[in-house]
Write an enzyme that holds these catalytic residues in place. Structure first.
Site, mmCIF file in Angstrom:
data_model
loop_
_atom_site.group_PDB
_atom_site.id
_atom_site.type_symbol
_atom_site.label_atom_id
_atom_site.label_comp_id
_atom_site.label_asym_id
_atom_site.label_seq_id
_atom_site.Cartn_x
_atom_site.Cartn_y
_atom_site.Cartn_z
ATOM 1 C CE LYS A 34 -4.119 8.773 -7.428
ATOM 2 N NZ LYS A 34 -3.531 7.435 -6.828
ATOM 3 C CB SER A 35 -5.183 10.650 -0.660
ATOM 4 O OG SER A 35 -3.902 10.207 -1.235
ATOM 5 N NE ARG A 135 2.092 0.027 -6.316
ATOM 6 C CZ ARG A 135 1.657 1.181 -5.895
ATOM 7 N NH1 ARG A 135 0.473 1.409 -6.718
ATOM 8 N NH2 ARG A 135 2.062 1.799 -5.257
ATOM 9 C CD GLN A 182 -0.722 3.174 -0.775
ATOM 10 O OE1 GLN A 182 0.058 2.207 -0.823
ATOM 11 N NE2 GLN A 182 -1.116 4.078 -1.769
ATOM 12 C CG ASP A 345 1.918 9.961 -4.970
ATOM 13 O OD1 ASP A 345 2.668 8.974 -4.775
ATOM 14 O OD2 ASP A 345 0.944 10.004 -4.261
ATOM 15 N NE ARG A 417 0.906 10.482 -8.659
ATOM 16 C CZ ARG A 417 -0.265 11.085 -8.519
ATOM 17 N NH1 ARG A 417 -0.597 12.081 -9.048
ATOM 18 N NH2 ARG A 417 -1.094 10.520 -7.625
HETATM 19 C C1 S3P Z 1 -1.249 7.404 -0.777
HETATM 20 C C2 S3P Z 1 0.044 7.325 -0.059
HETATM 21 C C3 S3P Z 1 1.194 7.259 -0.877
HETATM 22 C C4 S3P Z 1 1.090 7.593 -2.257
HETATM 23 C C5 S3P Z 1 -0.170 7.196 -2.844
HETATM 24 C C6 S3P Z 1 -1.238 7.439 -2.075
HETATM 25 C C7 S3P Z 1 -2.520 7.373 0.242
HETATM 26 O O1 S3P Z 1 2.001 6.012 -0.890
HETATM 27 O O2 S3P Z 1 2.238 7.268 -2.977
HETATM 28 O O3 S3P Z 1 -0.291 7.417 -4.014
HETATM 29 O O4 S3P Z 1 -3.570 8.077 -0.411
HETATM 30 O O5 S3P Z 1 -2.379 7.064 1.300
HETATM 31 P P1 S3P Z 1 2.587 5.342 0.467
HETATM 32 O O6 S3P Z 1 2.113 5.784 1.615
HETATM 33 O O7 S3P Z 1 2.784 3.706 0.234
HETATM 34 O O8 S3P Z 1 3.986 5.864 0.330
#
Ligand code: S3P
Length: 464
Positions: A34-35, A135, A182, A345, A417
């Site tokens: 996904k990322s 959020r 993120q 995650d 999840r």
């Molecule tokens: C992600 C970073 C993570 C993760 C999210 C996806 C990303 O969040 O929990 O599902 O794609 O950069 P955080 O960076 O806020 O921990």
């Protein structure tokens, strides 16, 4: 789907009815990461030339990102069988969308796009569903504001976000208060449009897909020691390597091809499922094993799991391998704190492993779990107690005692999840587990129940 059909679909509730017991056997490939899928659209759109993507995750979150860039004038062909072609418009080629952009359930899309959009010439409003609308966004708004961005949110820092275009951005040297990929990625994407150097230091290592992919698109990104680069406006980067990531604004991204590996976060459900059941033997092919993502494997191995990784290779700058998991007797552990961001995650399903382990498992330093798609500490503690597991939530983690899983009804609270993790718990339960509010499984793992059933699980998907 038109808007009315979409609303009707959203109103439909999905319930997973999971039969107790069983084991998992077989060889499969889980859907794309996904990322990496989000980032492939974002960087493909900002690049010059055509980016061809394979293995793209056709889940609702990544599709929300895809639709957002279409709404900003980017031509994207597909997805067809996880393949896409993005016709990049260059760093300055995005167009104002006609209306606000709905990013659904996706925190990644909203936080990364806030940075990317802060440097555009047009205004844009980003909205989301009920979960995303709660959020915290101050974590990106504050540093982006320091760079010169103008972003409005609700008074408590939650979405919708309105990003005002036409601002002049300047690089910053930012130390993140929390370990967040993120936030890091949001600032780096804003940094592409900023004058001078943008540097982000993290208190603990987080996933580095943005840095790897930027390099894949021909952009220079470097790591430096924490105390370097006191002048963010410097037009050159220091030479020593370290833990702070920096880039200079004003470069160009060159289109490339991307093969998205399978998502280790999706694989994690079957990894735990195979660990906790007798006679299991599962191989997950072509999974991303980037060291910043394999906390779940490291933690399960510490608990005594039988996990082997073979066929390790590099696909477009991301490490990939085949993961084989066989049944094992797990034991409770104190989870090392440095593994927390690397498995952030995967905790809902790691809690299921802990419930099936001998003794206590202790998680600390994971307060970030409280601000994910749901409060994953509270919602998992409630779900585990509902099925008979002794789970004590703490401010920043949980203590779980290995217990018999009895079965019962649980509420995933719309968190994908949690829905999938609780369905894996049924593999060791004595009575069925019924899980409410599972529609959001489609945000990250469309076809989850079908794939789980193909390996030997028994999940019935009921639409009400
Ligand atoms: C992600 C970073 C993570 C993760 C999210 C996806 C990303 O969040 O929990 O599902 O794609 O950069 P955080 O960076 O806020 O921990």
């Amino acid at each position: 789907m038109n808007n009315v059909q979409q609303e009707n679909a959203q109103q439909k509730k999905i319930i997973f009815s999971c039969q107790p017991g069983g084991c998992l056997t077989g060889v499969i490939r889980v859907p794309g990461d996904k990322s990496i899928s989000h980032r492939s659209i974002m960087l493909g759109a900002l690049a010059e030339g055509r980016t061809h993507i394979t293995g793209f995750l056709e889940g609702e979150d990544a599709i929300a990102t895809l639709n957002a860039f279409r709404a900003m004038g980017v031509k994207i062909e597909g997805p067809n069988d996880a393949e896409l072609t993005v016709h990049g418009v260059g760093l300055h080629g995005l167009k104002a969308p006609v209306e606000s952009i709905d990013l659904g359930n996706s925190g990644t899309a909203m936080r990364l796009m806030s940075g990317l959009l802060a440097g555009q010439q047009f205004n844009v409003t980003l909205t989301g569903d009920a979960s995303l609308s709660k959020r915290p966004m101050k974590r990106v708004i504050e540093p982006l504001t320091k760079m010169g961005a103008v972003i409005d949110s609700k008074p408590d820092g939650t979405p919708p976000l309105t990003i005002s275009g036409g601002q002049k951005l300047t690089g910053i040297d930012y130390v993140m208060p929390m370990a967040s990929a993120q936030v890091k990625s949001s600032l780096l994407l804003a940094g592409l449009f900023a004058e001078g150097a943008t540097c982000v230091a993290e208190p603990a290592t987080t996933r580095d897909h943005t840095e790897r992919m930027l390099k894949g698109f021909g952009y220079t990104v470097e790591n430096y020691p924490l105390n370097s680069l006191s002048n963010p406006l410097s037009n050159s980067l220091p030479t020593k390597k370290g833990t702070k990531v920096c880039l200079l604004g004003g470069g160009k991204l060159k289109a490339t091809n991307i093969d998205v590996p399978g998502d280790i976060s999706s694989a994690a459900f079957f990894i735990v499922g195979a660990c906790i059941t007798n006679n299991s033997d599962v191989t997950l092919q072509h999974v991303g094993i980037n060291p910043t993502r394999i906390g779940v494997v490291n933690i399960l191995r510490l608990m005594g799991a039988d996990i082997s990784i073979s066929n390790e290779r590099d696909i477009g700058g991301e490490p990939v391998g085949d993961i084989r998991v066989r049944s094992s007797q797990l034991k409770g552990i104190i989870i090392p704190k440095d593994q927390v961001p690397l498995a952030i995650d995967e905790f809902p399903v790691i809690f299921i492993a802990a419930a099936c382990a001998e003794g206590d498992t202790v998680l600390e330093g994971a307060e970030e779990l409280r601000v994910k798609e749901s409060d994953r500490i509270q919602v998992m503690a409630d779900a585990l107690s509902n099925v008979g597991v002794k789970a004590r939530p703490t401010v920043d983690g949980m203590v779980i005692s290995g217990s018999e899983i009895k079965g019962g009804e649980v509420d995933s609270c719309g968190d994908h999840r949690i829905a999938m993790a609780m369905s894996i718990a049924a593999l060791r339960s004595q009575a069925p587990i019924t899980i409410h509010d599972c529609a959001n499984v489609n945000t990250s793992f469309p076809g989850f129940a079908k794939m789980a059933n193909s390996l030997g699980h028994n999940i019935r998907v009921n639409v009400v």
